[in-house]
Write an enzyme that holds these catalytic residues in place. Structure first.
Site, short mmCIF file in Angstrom:
data_model
loop_
_atom_site.label_atom_id
_atom_site.label_comp_id
_atom_site.label_asym_id
_atom_site.label_seq_id
_atom_site.Cartn_x
_atom_site.Cartn_y
_atom_site.Cartn_z
N ASP A 98 -6.64 -4.78 5.08
CA ASP A 98 -7.69 -4.19 4.23
C ASP A 98 -8.74 -5.25 3.90
OD1 ASP A 98 -8.91 -2.27 2.60
OD2 ASP A 98 -7.85 -3.00 0.84
N LYS A 132 1.68 -14.21 5.62
CA LYS A 132 1.85 -15.24 4.60
C LYS A 132 3.35 -15.56 4.55
CE LYS A 132 0.06 -17.59 1.05
NZ LYS A 132 -1.05 -18.55 1.11
N TYR A 143 0.80 -1.22 0.00
CA TYR A 143 0.00 0.00 0.00
C TYR A 143 0.83 1.27 0.00
CZ TYR A 143 -4.98 -0.85 0.53
OH TYR A 143 -6.29 -1.13 0.32
N ASP A 163 -4.75 -17.00 4.43
CA ASP A 163 -5.83 -17.75 3.78
C ASP A 163 -6.54 -18.65 4.78
OD1 ASP A 163 -3.32 -18.88 3.80
OD2 ASP A 163 -3.50 -19.90 1.88
#
Ligand code: NAD
Length: 360
Positions: free
Chosen positions: A248, A191, A124, A224
């Protein structure tokens, strides 16, 4: 004494939900001296800048801002005013509670989660190079000279950067939040199995910070898997801390679990400065029709009251809002069980109903 607060109505439905919120907060028993400032397309037309220095100076001066949504053009035009505001003011923590509200139709009925999203780093940060540009070519050549894995020559490139300092600051914020709000557990979301260096760093720092808060349980989840577990067993989670992009996405997921964007507030917190806003955008199709749901911005106003130390007033506003929503009559169409616009209250009518409860 009245609190000086910068009020940025925004655009689209922003001015309507901001005015509804201002009226509710003025009826909360706390006095405000509103400092009206502009940002977005209209500010660009009037001041030649989507984020005028006067607006930033006002938030810095007052230390607190309340902001409506601001339109960001997709794929071109100016960069997001929201991202600009966060960077200019150092609003490094994005706090997004996801709590079930009685009377709001939702898939789950007992959610009480808090997302702490890092607000300034990650993909971002806006370090991007468009396909075919000289800058992209130079960046790709530099990467390909040192990396075993090659980037295609015609790629568009976004840089993901995560720092030890940024990770430490957001993780400490999450643990301090948990400690001062009686929360039992913090989960770091990442992740790191794939992005071993950037997310790996974030996870390592989260583990180090956790060691300083032995009374708070700590665990971590791959993003995930986190999404799946939130759907299957949300009660196992409490405070979730994560880098910007996952924050987000996961916070919108949690907003969906408690009834959608219409009731989801957020706070952007920095050192000595904070800006509160609804999570939803400017919803252009509803603009100017007095039909947008003001609840998310009113709840952002209640978060602001808590930030100011006005816990009792925040509780009154939340309760009055919940009672009006629970009664299901004087609410905007999206909060009605029948979604019938002809029977629904308008934006200002729903604010009137909340103000009446506050004054009762
Ligand atoms: P959006 O949140 O504006 O709208 C998503 C859906 O929810 C639409 O169907 C909309 O009509 C509905 N909706 C949203 N808020 C509502 C409300 N208060 N009452 C009733 N219905 C509501 O998201 P979008 O369409 O993706 O974005 C529109 C614009 O807003 C874009 O320019 C985007 O960049 C901007 N945006 C700004 C912010 C911000 O200022 N913080 C946040 C998100 C999006």
């Amino acid at each position: 004494m009245a609190y000086q607060v910068t009020l940025i109505p925004g655009d689209g439905i922003g001015p309507e939900v901001a005015e509804a919120t201002r009226r509710v907060l003025d009826a909360s028993g706390v006095a405000f001296d509103w400092d009206h400032q502009e940002a977005g397309i209209e500010a660009a037309e009037r001041h030649g800048d989507v984020l005028p220095e006067a607006t930033l100076a006002s938030v810095r001066r007052n230390g607190v801002g309340l902001k409506g949504p601001i339109t960001t053009p997709v794929g071109g035009g100016f960069r997001s005013v929201n991202v600009g505001l966060r960077h200019s003011l150092g609003l490094y923590a994005n706090l997004r509670p996801g709590k079930t509200i009685e009377g709001v139709q939702s898939v789950f009925d007992d959610i009480d989660l808090v997302i702490v999203r890092e607000n300034m780093e990650d993909l971002y940060a806006g370090v991007e190079f468009d396909t075919g540009t000289a800058e992209a070519t130079q960046v790709i050549a530099g990467i390909n000279a040192i990396s075993a894995k090659k980037v295609p020559d015609d790629a568009a490139v976004s840089i993901k950067s995560i720092t030890p300092g940024g990770s430490r600051r957001i993780c400490e914020y999450a643990f301090n939040y948990a400690r001062s709000n009686g929360r039992k557990k913090v989960t770091a979301v990442h992740k790191a199995n794939i992005m071993k260096f950037t997310d790996g760093l974030f996870l390592r720092v989260a583990q180090q910070v956790a060691a300083g808060y032995p009374e708070i349980e700590f665990n971590d989840r791959i993003v995930d898997n986190m999404c799946m577990q939130l759907m299957q067993k949300p009660a196992e989670y409490d405070v979730l801390v994560m880098p910007n992009l996952y924050g987000d996405i996961v916070s919108d997921l949690v907003a969906g679990m408690v009834g959608g964007l219409g009731v989801a507030p957020s706070g952007n917190i920095g050192e000595g400065v904070a800006v509160f806003e609804p999570i939803h955008g400017s919803a252009p199709s509803h603009a100017g029709k007095n039909e947008a749901n003001p609840a998310a911005m009113i709840l952002a106003g209640a978060m602001m009251l808590r930030h100011l130390g006005e816990q009792a007033a925040a509780g009154r506003v939340e309760l009055a809002g919940a009672e009006v929503i629970g009664a299901g009559e004087r609410v905007t169409y999206d909060l009605r069980a029948d979604r019938d616009p002809s029977k629904a209250a308008g934006t200002s009518g729903m604010a009137d109903a909340i103000i009446e409860r506050l004054s009762a």
